[in-house]
Design an enzyme around this catalytic site. Structure first.
Site, PDB file in Angstrom:
ATOM      1  CD  GLU A 175      35.087  -1.349   1.195  1.00  0.00           C
ATOM      2  OE1 GLU A 175      34.877  -2.553   0.984  1.00  0.00           O
ATOM      3  OE2 GLU A 175      34.260  -0.450   0.948  1.00  0.00           O
ATOM      4  NE  ARG A 176      33.603  -1.041   6.335  1.00  0.00           N
ATOM      5  CZ  ARG A 176      33.720   0.170   5.796  1.00  0.00           C
ATOM      6  NH1 ARG A 176      34.868   0.801   5.797  1.00  0.00           N
ATOM      7  NH2 ARG A 176      32.686   0.766   5.259  1.00  0.00           N
ATOM      8  CB  SER A 225      24.173  -4.830   3.296  1.00  0.00           C
ATOM      9  OG  SER A 225      24.640  -4.001   2.253  1.00  0.00           O
ATOM     10  CB  CYS A 280      24.554 -13.431   7.213  1.00  0.00           C
ATOM     11  SG  CYS A 280      25.172 -15.031   6.753  1.00  0.00           S
ATOM     12  CD  GLU A 382      21.949  -7.937   8.634  1.00  0.00           C
ATOM     13  OE1 GLU A 382      22.233  -7.081   7.759  1.00  0.00           O
ATOM     14  OE2 GLU A 382      22.285  -9.124   8.545  1.00  0.00           O
TER      15      GLU A 382
HETATM   16  P1  NAD Z   1      28.282  -4.413   2.306  1.00  0.00           P
HETATM   17  O1  NAD Z   1      27.064  -4.627   1.500  1.00  0.00           O
HETATM   18  O2  NAD Z   1      28.539  -3.070   2.868  1.00  0.00           O
HETATM   19  O3  NAD Z   1      29.592  -4.778   1.444  1.00  0.00           O
HETATM   20  C1  NAD Z   1      29.706  -6.004   0.754  1.00  0.00           C
HETATM   21  C2  NAD Z   1      30.625  -5.791  -0.452  1.00  0.00           C
HETATM   22  O4  NAD Z   1      30.010  -4.876  -1.359  1.00  0.00           O
HETATM   23  C3  NAD Z   1      31.985  -5.206  -0.084  1.00  0.00           C
HETATM   24  O5  NAD Z   1      32.970  -5.833  -0.881  1.00  0.00           O
HETATM   25  C4  NAD Z   1      31.832  -3.733  -0.432  1.00  0.00           C
HETATM   26  O6  NAD Z   1      33.049  -3.126  -0.827  1.00  0.00           O
HETATM   27  C5  NAD Z   1      30.859  -3.750  -1.594  1.00  0.00           C
HETATM   28  N1  NAD Z   1      30.005  -2.561  -1.622  1.00  0.00           N
HETATM   29  C6  NAD Z   1      29.563  -1.830  -0.559  1.00  0.00           C
HETATM   30  N2  NAD Z   1      28.770  -0.837  -0.976  1.00  0.00           N
HETATM   31  C7  NAD Z   1      28.688  -0.931  -2.321  1.00  0.00           C
HETATM   32  C8  NAD Z   1      28.008  -0.195  -3.319  1.00  0.00           C
HETATM   33  N3  NAD Z   1      27.239   0.840  -3.010  1.00  0.00           N
HETATM   34  N4  NAD Z   1      28.147  -0.572  -4.619  1.00  0.00           N
HETATM   35  C9  NAD Z   1      28.909  -1.640  -4.932  1.00  0.00           C
HETATM   36  N5  NAD Z   1      29.589  -2.377  -4.026  1.00  0.00           N
HETATM   37  C10 NAD Z   1      29.479  -2.034  -2.734  1.00  0.00           C
HETATM   38  O7  NAD Z   1      28.258  -5.533   3.454  1.00  0.00           O
HETATM   39  P2  NAD Z   1      29.236  -5.676   4.710  1.00  0.00           P
HETATM   40  O8  NAD Z   1      28.943  -4.603   5.689  1.00  0.00           O
HETATM   41  O9  NAD Z   1      30.637  -5.870   4.252  1.00  0.00           O
HETATM   42  O10 NAD Z   1      28.748  -7.093   5.285  1.00  0.00           O
HETATM   43  C11 NAD Z   1      27.699  -7.244   6.191  1.00  0.00           C
HETATM   44  C12 NAD Z   1      26.415  -7.613   5.484  1.00  0.00           C
HETATM   45  O11 NAD Z   1      26.600  -8.811   4.732  1.00  0.00           O
HETATM   46  C13 NAD Z   1      25.278  -7.935   6.447  1.00  0.00           C
HETATM   47  O12 NAD Z   1      24.096  -7.382   5.954  1.00  0.00           O
HETATM   48  C14 NAD Z   1      25.219  -9.454   6.454  1.00  0.00           C
HETATM   49  O13 NAD Z   1      23.966 -10.012   6.788  1.00  0.00           O
HETATM   50  C15 NAD Z   1      25.569  -9.741   5.033  1.00  0.00           C
HETATM   51  N6  NAD Z   1      26.053 -11.103   4.879  1.00  0.00           N
HETATM   52  C16 NAD Z   1      25.217 -11.999   4.277  1.00  0.00           C
HETATM   53  C17 NAD Z   1      25.609 -13.312   4.140  1.00  0.00           C
HETATM   54  C18 NAD Z   1      24.707 -14.310   3.486  1.00  0.00           C
HETATM   55  O14 NAD Z   1      25.172 -15.379   3.192  1.00  0.00           O
HETATM   56  N7  NAD Z   1      23.439 -14.012   3.262  1.00  0.00           N
HETATM   57  C19 NAD Z   1      26.878 -13.718   4.596  1.00  0.00           C
HETATM   58  C20 NAD Z   1      27.709 -12.763   5.184  1.00  0.00           C
HETATM   59  C21 NAD Z   1      27.284 -11.453   5.309  1.00  0.00           C
END
Ligand code: NAD
Length: 497
Positions: A175-176, A225, A280, A382
């Site tokens: 959503e960002r 995350s 990541c 992280e």
């Molecule tokens: P985030 O976990 O906050 O959000 C990811 C997705 O989950 C979004 O679509 C969000 O709307 C949804 N979401 C958030 N909170 C939720 C909840 N409580 N219940 C259900 N859905 C929820 O992550 P972010 O801040 O958007 O992205 C950064 C993170 O992603 C970092 O930790 C990074 O390391 C990780 N990442 C990992 C990889 C990988 O391949 N391992 C790749 C890219 C990013």
């Protein structure tokens, strides 16, 4: 104000009851408004995908591949528009956004191979007059949930392959920065996907909860995350769904005393500070072996960092841009401050970076922290910011133990000229993606991407060969056409050849 909506059943939907401002993180100003999907709208998307599935599953793989070929051409024709949307909402500098788009396109190219990828396995005469084959059938409706940091590439890890394999898809972007994701999905639709094959539903956890609990969804691909990945994995698998959930990371680069230090420093600069460290696979810890290596490494990094350019996407010469939100900037600044408090040495301090007048958003400059200990918060967590921590150790085994002991195991790399050490390292280190003199060992689209430990929940990595396995299910058929001239007799022993 522009409303960013959804793609449901092939139609753009913007009606909404709840909205969220979409800010430009380089200025902090609102640029558009996001329509947040209700549960009913999410269910409509699942219904559209369910209805589209039978015909799409029956479409020959070669025809599905033709859509992917057209999609690739459209992506290449619209790179500039896509990058502009990424810059507007994520803050990435255009040269960095273009790299993300290119890596995304490579996943579409892999999906173009789908007739080859789905060929299956055949054995003739497994018994008298009996042939047997295994085929890989699609699952049905698949959901994808993606993070903010790669709004183009990570969704392209998922739906091109899932769809090419014959599934239909419901995507929930971050959503960002959802605009680039939605724009790219519209290009996929324009490439010839029938309505309902690919749906995009924008929103927050309310949408995710509907996707995780709807019995029509057969599988879930999640990237984000670790705490959310873990909970998504638990809910999805408890509900009988297949799930792969990729989480956070803490990627260590180990620098050996024999390394080509000048080249290692150049590699570390891009890997630690590119995209503001919001990758990541970003290197956030450099482990120096021996005090002399540590001293030279810190001196050389400090010198290089004096010419780092931080600023908005309006200047393509900037090295990296802002962090995604004010809250995230405050978290990164807080972790730098905690390192200082816990006894580490701030060699280069990015907490108050010099910026152009128009850059009023959420910036942190490149930061170098020396003498970091494994007990410190800046080491354990992280950071996801332009911060590189230096840890001193005496030998390679001690360095490898640090990597192995960390809760995350996404990527890691070793800088060395010693082939024996490199082989020992890649053979034994506990991480899913390993680089030897390669700081960001992000696998190409025809391999697969996935970490170990708490960086990946599930058995299969993303995209590539594992992606094909994830988005299909094996069926093995054994067939006999008895001769009309031979009389069969009953057998009560277990069939064997
Ligand atoms: P985030 O976990 O906050 O959000 C990811 C997705 O989950 C979004 O679509 C969000 O709307 C949804 N979401 C958030 N909170 C939720 C909840 N409580 N219940 C259900 N859905 C929820 O992550 P972010 O801040 O958007 O992205 C950064 C993170 O992603 C970092 O930790 C990074 O390391 C990780 N990442 C990992 C990889 C990988 O391949 N391992 C790749 C890219 C990013």
């Amino acid at each position: 104000m522009e409303i960013v909506g959804h793609l449901i059943g092939g139609e753009r939907v913007t009606e909404n009851v709840k909205t969220l401002p979409l800010n430009n993180p380089a200025t902090g100003r609102q640029e558009a408004e996001l329509a947040m999907a209700s549960s009913d709208q999410t269910m409509l998307a699942i219904k559209a995908a369910t209805e589209a599935y039978p015909a799409w599953r029956a479409t020959p793989p070669a025809k599905r591949a033709q859509v992917m070929f057209r999609f690739k051409a459209l992506l290449e024709a619209h790179v500039d528009e896509i990058c502009a949307l990424v810059s507007r909402e994520h803050g990435k500098i255009p040269h960095d956004a273009a790299g993300e788009v290119q890596r995304g396109i490579e996943n579409v190219e892999f999906a173009c191979f789908v007739p080859e990828l789905l060929k299956g396995e055949f054995s003739k005469n497994v018994g008298p007059g009996i042939d047997s084959w295994s085929e890989f059938q699609p699952l049905g409706v698949v959901a994808g949930i993606t993070p903010f940091n790669f709004p183009v590439m990570v969704p392209l890890w998922m739906y091109p392959l899932a769809i090419a394999c014959g599934n239909t898809f419901v995507l929930k972007p971050s959503e960002r920065d959802p605009s680039a994701t939605l724009y790219v999905a519209q290009l996929a639709h324009e490439a010839g996907l029938p309505p309902g094959v690919l749906n995009v539903v924008n929103g927050d956890r309310e949408v995710v909860e509907v996707l995780l609990n709807d019995p029509a969804i057969q599988a879930v691909s999640f990237v984000g995350s670790t705490p959310v990945a873990e909970s998504v994995y638990a809910t999805a698998t408890n509900g009988g769904k297949r799930c792969q959930a990729l989480g956070g990371a803490k990627n260590h680069a180990i620098v050996m005393p024999d390394a080509d230090l000048d080249n290692a420093v150049q590699a570390l600069m891009g890997a630690a500070f590119g995209s503001s460290g919001e990758r990541c696979m970003a290197i956030s810890v450099a482990v120096a072996i021996g005090e002399q290596t540590a001293t030279s490494l810190v001196e050389k990094l400090k010198a290089e960092m004096s010419s780092l350019k931080v600023g908005g996407a309006q200047d393509n010469n900037n090295d990296f841009g802002p962090l995604i939100t004010a809250e995230h900037r405050d978290k990164v600044v807080g972790l730098i401050t905690s390192a200082e408090r816990e006894g580490a040495v701030i060699v280069v301090d990015g907490r108050s970076p010099k910026l152009a007048d128009e850059d009023t958003g959420f910036f942190v400059g490149g930061t170098l922290i020396d003498q970091v200990q494994s007990s410190m918060s800046c080491y354990r967590q992280e950071i996801f910011g332009p911060v590189l921590c230096i840890v001193h150790v005496d030998n390679l085994d001690e360095a490898m133990q640090l990597v192995d002991d960390h809760e995350y195991g996404n990527g890691t790399c070793l800088f060395t000229r010693d082939g024996e050490a490199a082989r020992y390292f890649s053979d034994n280190i506990k991480a899913g993606m390993v680089g030897i003199n390669v700081p960001l060992p992000v696998p190409v689209s025809y391999h697969s991407f996935g970490g170990w430990k708490r960086s990946l929940f599930g058995d299969l990595s993303a995209y590539g060969p594992d992606g094909v396995r994830f988005y299909t299910r094996r069926k093995t058929i054994t067939q006999r056409w008895p001769s009309s001239t031979v009389r069969e007799s009953s057998s009560f022993s277990f069939p064997s050849s």
